[in-house]
Motif scaffolding. Structure first.
Motif, short mmCIF file in Angstrom:
data_model
loop_
_atom_site.label_atom_id
_atom_site.label_comp_id
_atom_site.label_asym_id
_atom_site.label_seq_id
_atom_site.Cartn_x
_atom_site.Cartn_y
_atom_site.Cartn_z
N MET A 70 0.83 -1.20 0.00
CA MET A 70 0.00 0.00 0.00
C MET A 70 0.87 1.26 0.00
N GLN A 71 0.48 2.23 -0.79
CA GLN A 71 1.24 3.47 -0.90
C GLN A 71 0.46 4.63 -0.29
N LYS A 72 1.16 5.41 0.51
CA LYS A 72 0.54 6.56 1.15
C LYS A 72 0.11 7.59 0.10
N LYS A 73 -1.06 8.19 0.33
CA LYS A 73 -1.57 9.25 -0.55
C LYS A 73 -2.21 10.33 0.32
N PRO A 74 -2.17 11.56 -0.14
CA PRO A 74 -2.91 12.59 0.60
C PRO A 74 -4.41 12.33 0.52
N VAL A 75 -5.09 12.56 1.63
CA VAL A 75 -6.54 12.33 1.70
C VAL A 75 -7.23 13.66 1.99
N VAL A 76 -8.21 13.98 1.19
CA VAL A 76 -8.99 15.19 1.41
C VAL A 76 -10.12 14.85 2.37
N GLU A 77 -10.01 15.36 3.59
CA GLU A 77 -11.03 15.05 4.59
C GLU A 77 -12.25 15.94 4.39
N TYR A 78 -13.38 15.45 4.84
CA TYR A 78 -14.62 16.21 4.75
C TYR A 78 -14.52 17.46 5.62
N LYS A 79 -14.78 18.60 5.03
CA LYS A 79 -14.74 19.87 5.76
C LYS A 79 -16.13 20.17 6.31
N ALA A 80 -16.25 20.10 7.61
CA ALA A 80 -17.56 20.25 8.22
C ALA A 80 -17.99 21.70 8.25
N PRO A 81 -19.18 22.00 7.74
CA PRO A 81 -19.69 23.35 7.86
C PRO A 81 -20.13 23.62 9.30
N VAL A 82 -20.17 24.88 9.66
CA VAL A 82 -20.64 25.26 11.00
C VAL A 82 -22.14 25.51 10.90
N GLU A 83 -22.90 24.69 11.62
CA GLU A 83 -24.35 24.83 11.58
C GLU A 83 -24.79 26.05 12.39
N LYS A 84 -25.83 26.73 11.90
CA LYS A 84 -26.38 27.86 12.63
C LYS A 84 -27.05 27.36 13.92
N LEU A 85 -26.98 28.20 14.93
CA LEU A 85 -27.58 27.83 16.20
C LEU A 85 -29.09 27.65 16.05
N ILE A 86 -29.61 26.67 16.76
CA ILE A 86 -31.06 26.50 16.85
C ILE A 86 -31.52 27.33 18.04
N THR A 87 -32.39 28.28 17.79
CA THR A 87 -32.78 29.21 18.85
C THR A 87 -34.19 28.98 19.37
N SER A 88 -34.95 28.14 18.67
CA SER A 88 -36.29 27.79 19.13
C SER A 88 -36.63 26.41 18.60
N PRO A 89 -37.55 25.71 19.26
CA PRO A 89 -37.85 24.33 18.84
C PRO A 89 -38.28 24.25 17.38
N ILE A 90 -37.76 23.23 16.70
CA ILE A 90 -38.16 22.92 15.33
C ILE A 90 -38.98 21.63 15.38
N VAL A 91 -40.19 21.67 14.89
CA VAL A 91 -41.12 20.53 15.04
C VAL A 91 -41.28 19.80 13.71
N LYS A 92 -41.16 18.47 13.77
CA LYS A 92 -41.35 17.63 12.59
C LYS A 92 -42.25 16.45 12.96
N GLU A 93 -42.95 15.92 11.95
CA GLU A 93 -43.80 14.76 12.14
C GLU A 93 -43.40 13.66 11.16
N VAL A 94 -43.43 12.43 11.64
CA VAL A 94 -43.17 11.25 10.82
C VAL A 94 -44.37 10.32 10.95
N PHE A 95 -44.83 9.80 9.83
CA PHE A 95 -46.00 8.93 9.84
C PHE A 95 -45.62 7.51 9.44
N GLY A 96 -46.35 6.55 10.01
CA GLY A 96 -46.12 5.16 9.69
C GLY A 96 -47.01 4.27 10.53
#
Length: 978
Positions: A301-327
């Protein structure tokens, strides 16, 4: 693919020697010509190597069993999928089982041109629009794939691993990782490394379109899983920009329909490089030998540079976000918070303590304030500690007459208690003590060791192992103020609120099945590479059989018989009281056992009893089965007397409480209603109906009227009387036999003479005279089919051939059933067929088969399985692999600790007084394929079956099912008994 909950895994890396040595530090050492790093005071004594090409190797020696848990991990998962090819990392995981240019192929030079054509056709298919045009391209793919498959050897990887005695062959892909898993005999290191080094050298993506169909099935199974839909909705809402929420591991339907082999190869070339990979081994091996062999095997195996995933900074959640799932499944509510990731080690430790204060199964706020007081059907917490962010969630289920908003308010009220600091700070000490207990237990498992190390690599390349080793010490330093500050900062109105509601999910779009022509599997073919691996020398492991007369000491504990095995490894004990009575003797017994956890005595409240057990790091449970009931008391031997005395006080002095019973009845009624919405429960009930008839163990339940008329006095009487019935005492712990006997006699109250066992109901397995279809309607994309047929009465002389048959026919990924149903015909993601051995002498064998397929493929799936049930294909090579696998499993299996006693008790039920494994091992070499064929012909082929079918009537025609036998639509009341 699977999801791993890692809190316990993290604990296993903490220091067992914390009291003796409070300081841990990185150190370096050399041995066998290789340098490595380690942490002083690490109970796992893990060695961390970095080879010249950047490959990480982590080793932990554990000589308990002659086996090794191996993991090969890549720091790439669905986070790294291209935006236009989600699900790609997961596709690749599946393809890494298909072989290389050297194995998996009859003739690579003839196979390659067809595979090149298939690659180009998929690229064309990816760009083609219009239904007719796409069908035309796919028809070409199907045709060329059939030609290519003539040169492919299906499942050759599985055959090699099975032949060397590997178990648990698997892999999983998640957001930040892809990990390949094997549990191998300690003598198979060289064979294992030869196969793995070849596997990752130049994988060939063969038999792709049928494997693609398996992934389609996996996706469709997810569409039928309300829990998975909740999970994906939670992540998508918490992470509107991060790939945690924007790219599901299995991929979108559109991307699954348009795979690109070119993109998959590109992904492999970018991420499957040594500086982005790790090999973890935990078990019985010489680390100096192993590291040298790994270095030699993977030096290409030969070493290679790896491009890691660059995580975005998520905006703060300032109030409840409501979702519904049905099943169709039961309703519940989740409250999810997003906070800093696992690399924020200070916060991670505080969060661990905080989560345990909320819920630890005994003395947490949710445990005592909600579950113990029966204010909800059930409540708990969960955590996903990923690199970039951690997800912390509370969940709850409503009891009868309660809204999900009521549950939500109760959950948030417990968070408010945290913020205000209205909890006893001594709970932190108890949490630390219990984590020390978990740690001791976990160190016995090679799997826990290996997963802990791999998790450290995925998150931070193992560099933070110092933090992991000192984890419990750091937990003990957490203060009440830190918990309050953390809760006030991170657990405010910044949450996602998810409601799982019952109802039709109109958003489901299943992955449609393209027309697939079954492909060749070339069962008897073998590559030269396989032969080379098989011929590699290995030192045989000598099997070890139990001698019940020597391995178990017998004595008395009062009037009860005592079965004893000493724990010479650590300071843990496990004590059992085993009664030959269960729900078949008294349907109210399981309810009495459940009732006990909510009761107090004249001396202690129920909450005080839970706290006392948690404070001394001990536990108890009462588990009624059909024919036995087992009371277990476990924990630290230093607290043995306290735990045994406390449980004895509880069961003998528990007080009837009608209010508690009313709450329990409410919750039971809701739980029973929820069971009727759960497809796994329904299918289990159908199988029991097929096995035993209309009156069966599954529906041996109290009717609604019986439940409503039940009194607290009745249940308490059952509990008070239970110790008066004859039972066997089992002790596994550090004490000598005489000491244990004396302690138990003193602490465990018993009558002068035991009562005789209560009369027992008898459930006899039915003899099928004609084919029958038992159908239950369920709103689902897929269809699930079980075949059930009861065979002859147990014969110990048949144990070897039964085990060999199961290995060969349908018990694993290298079996005939799996090869045919999934690999060749692409009819199912999951399938099996086994001739199940009974667990008592007078009982019958049972042939059990299963296929989970798309509803529109149900007839093909049934026909495919029926063909195998009627005619067993003969493959000499598969047969020899099945034999070799069985022998190596027996050679490396070690039944130890209290497992010795339970092996003895199980043997007694079968009418045996010796270890049956010895007979199987000594017999299997003399068996021929004709013996397996004879078993198949006499017990399976051409016999009537009960087909248990769970599907939607909108997708499956009941009239169409009549060709398999008389159709009976079974109601939920008939299945559940209430």
């Amino acid at each position: 693919m699977r999801i791993i909950h890692l809190f316990l895994v993290l604990v296993l890396a903490a220091s067992l020697q914390g009291k003796a040595q409070s300081k841990h530090e990185w150190k370096e050492a050399s041995s066998g010509g290789y340098s490595y790093r380690y942490i002083s005071g690490d109970p796992m004594q893990a060695r961390f190597y970095t080879l010249k090409n950047g490959l990480t190797v982590m080793l932990s020696v554990n000589k308990k069993d002659p086996r090794i848990q191996t993991l090969i991990g890549v720091r790439a998962g669905s986070n790294n999928d291209p935006k236009d090819h989600t699900g790609l990392a997961h596709y690749l995981e599946h393809l890494l089982f298909k072989g290389t240019t050297h194995f998996g192929s009859l003739d690579w030079t003839k196979e390659k041109p067809y595979l090149d054509q298939i690659t180009n056709l998929y690229d064309k298919y990816n760009k083609t629009t219009g239904a007719d045009a796409r069908k035309a391209v796919y028809h070409q793919i199907d045709s060329i794939s059939g030609l290519a498959a003539k040169y492919a050897i299906a499942n050759e990887y599985d055959k090699m691993m099975t032949n060397m005695g590997a178990q648990g062959t698997n892999a999983h892909t998640w957001v930040e990782e892809t990990v390949y898993e094997e549990d191998i005999p300690s003598t198979a290191v060289d064979k294992f490394l030869a196969v793995q080094a070849e596997r990752f050298k130049d994988p060939v993506f063969r038999i792709f379109h049928t494997e693609l169909e398996a992934v389609y099935e996996e996706k469709n199974r997810g569409l039928d899983n309300d829990g998975r839909k909740m999970y994906e909705t939670m992540l998508a809402t918490l992470f509107p920009t991060h790939n945690y929420g924007q790219q599901s591991t299995i991929g979108t339907v559109d991307h699954l329909k348009n795979p690109s082999l070119v993109a998959i190869r590109k992904f492999y070339n970018e991420y499957y490089v040594p500086n982005n990979m790790a090999i973890v081994m935990a078990g019985d091996f010489d680390p100096d030998y192993v590291i040298k062999r790994i270095d030699e095997a993977f030096s290409y195996m030969q070493k290679k540079p790896v491009v890691e995933y660059k995580a975005p900074v998520e905006k703060l959640i300032t109030s409840p976000i409501v979702k519904e799932v049905f099943g169709p499944d039961a309703e519940n509510v989740n409250i999810a918070y997003r906070m800093s990731g696992a690399l924020d080690t200070k916060n991670a430790v505080v969060l661990t303590v905080l989560s345990q204060i909320l819920s630890n199964g005994k003395a947490g706020l949710l445990d005592l304030n909600l579950n113990k007081q029966q204010k909800v059907l059930g409540a708990g917490v969960s955590t996903l500690p990923w690199k970039d962010y951690t997800v912390f969630a509370l969940s709850g289920r409503a009891k009868q007459g309660q809204s999900l908003d009521d549950v939500k308010d109760l959950l948030l009220a417990q968070v408010d208690i945290l913020r205000k600091g209205e909890f006893d700070e001594s709970l932190i000490t108890a949490i630390v003590n219990n984590f020390k207990l978990f740690e001791i237990q976990g160190l016995e498992s090679n799997g826990n060791r290996a997963n802990s190390l791999m998790d450290a690599f995925i998150k931070h390349r193992g560099q933070n192992w110092l933090y992991d080793v000192a984890y419990i010490e750091d937990m003990s330093k957490v203060t009440k103020k830190q918990i309050m500050d953390f809760a006030n900062k991170y657990l405010a109105n910044n949450y996602v609120l998810l409601y799982k509601r019952k109802g039709e999910d109109k958003s489901i779009v299943k992955v449609e099945k393209p027309p697939i022509t079954p492909v060749e599997v070339n069962r008897d073919a073998q590559s030269e590479f396989l032969k080379k691996v098989a011929d590699m020398p290995e030192t045989a492991v000598k099997p070890q059989w139990l001698d019940y007369n020597k391995d178990i000491q017998k004595g008395k504990a009062g009037n009860a018989d005592l079965l004893y095995v000493q724990n010479k490894d650590n300071g843990l004990f496990r004590l059992y009281y085993r009664f030959n009575m269960g729900s078949w003797n008294n349907k109210k017994l399981p309810l009495a056992a459940q009732y006990l956890q909510y009761l107090g005595t004249d001396k202690y409240s129920s909450e005080e009893i839970s706290k006392q057990f948690y404070n001394i790091a001990c536990n108890f449970s009462v588990q009624p089965g059909n024919e036995e009931t087992t009371i277990s008391i476990t924990g630290l031997q230093e607290n043995f007397d306290k735990a045994v005395e406390l449980f004895d006080h509880l069961i003998n002095n528990c007080k009837a409480d009608e209010q508690v019973l009313a709450g329990m009845k409410n919750r039971m009624q809701k739980a029973r209603s929820d069971n009727k919405l759960n497809k796994a429960q329904i299918l289990s009930g159908l199988r029991s109906y097929a096995t035993y008839g209309a009156k069966n163990p599954f529906n041996n339940q109290l009717s609604t009227e019986e439940l409503n008329s039940l009194t607290a006095a009745e249940l308490v009487a059952i509990l008070h009387e239970l110790p008066a019935y004859r039972h066997t005492v089992i002790y596994y712990g550090p004490d000598e036999l005489s000491t244990a006997s004396a302690k138990i006699t003193k602490l465990h109250q018993q009558p002068g003479s035991f009562k005789e066992d209560m009369p027992q109901l008898k459930f006899e397995k039915t003899v099928m005279a004609n084919n029958k279809v038992l159908f239950a309607d369920y709103d689902m994309v897929q269809a699930e089919v079980n075949w059930v047929r009861n065979g002859d009465v147990f014969d110990p002389g048949q144990s070897a051939v039964v085990n060999l048959f199961n290995n060969y026919f349908g018990g694993g990924m290298g079996s005939i059933v799996f090869q045919t149903i999934r690999e060749s015909k692409a009819l199912a993601y999951s399938t099996y067929a086994v001739y199940a051995q009974p667990n008592k002498k007078a009982d019958r064998y049972a042939m059990l088969a299963y296929v989970g397929s798309q509803a529109d493929k149900i007839n093909e799936a049934i026909a495919g399985m029926n063909e195998l049930l009627n005619v067993i294909p003969e493959s000499e090579k598969n047969f020899e692999t099945a034999r070799s696998s069985l022998k190596k499993d027996l050679e490396t299996e070690r039944i130890t600790q209290d497992g010795i006693v339970f092996s003895y008790l199980n043997a007694q039920k079968l009418g045996l007084d010796t270890d049956i494994r010895k007979n199987v091992y000594e017999t299997v070499d003399n068996l021929k394929f004709d013996d397996v064929k004879k078993l198949h012909q006499q017990n399976i082929a051409g016999k009537p079956y009960s087909y248990c079918i769970l599907a939607s009537e909108k997708k499956v025609s009941l009239d169409d099912l009549k060709k398999y036998g008389e159709v009976q639509k079974v109601s939920l009341e008939e299945i559940f008994g209430y």
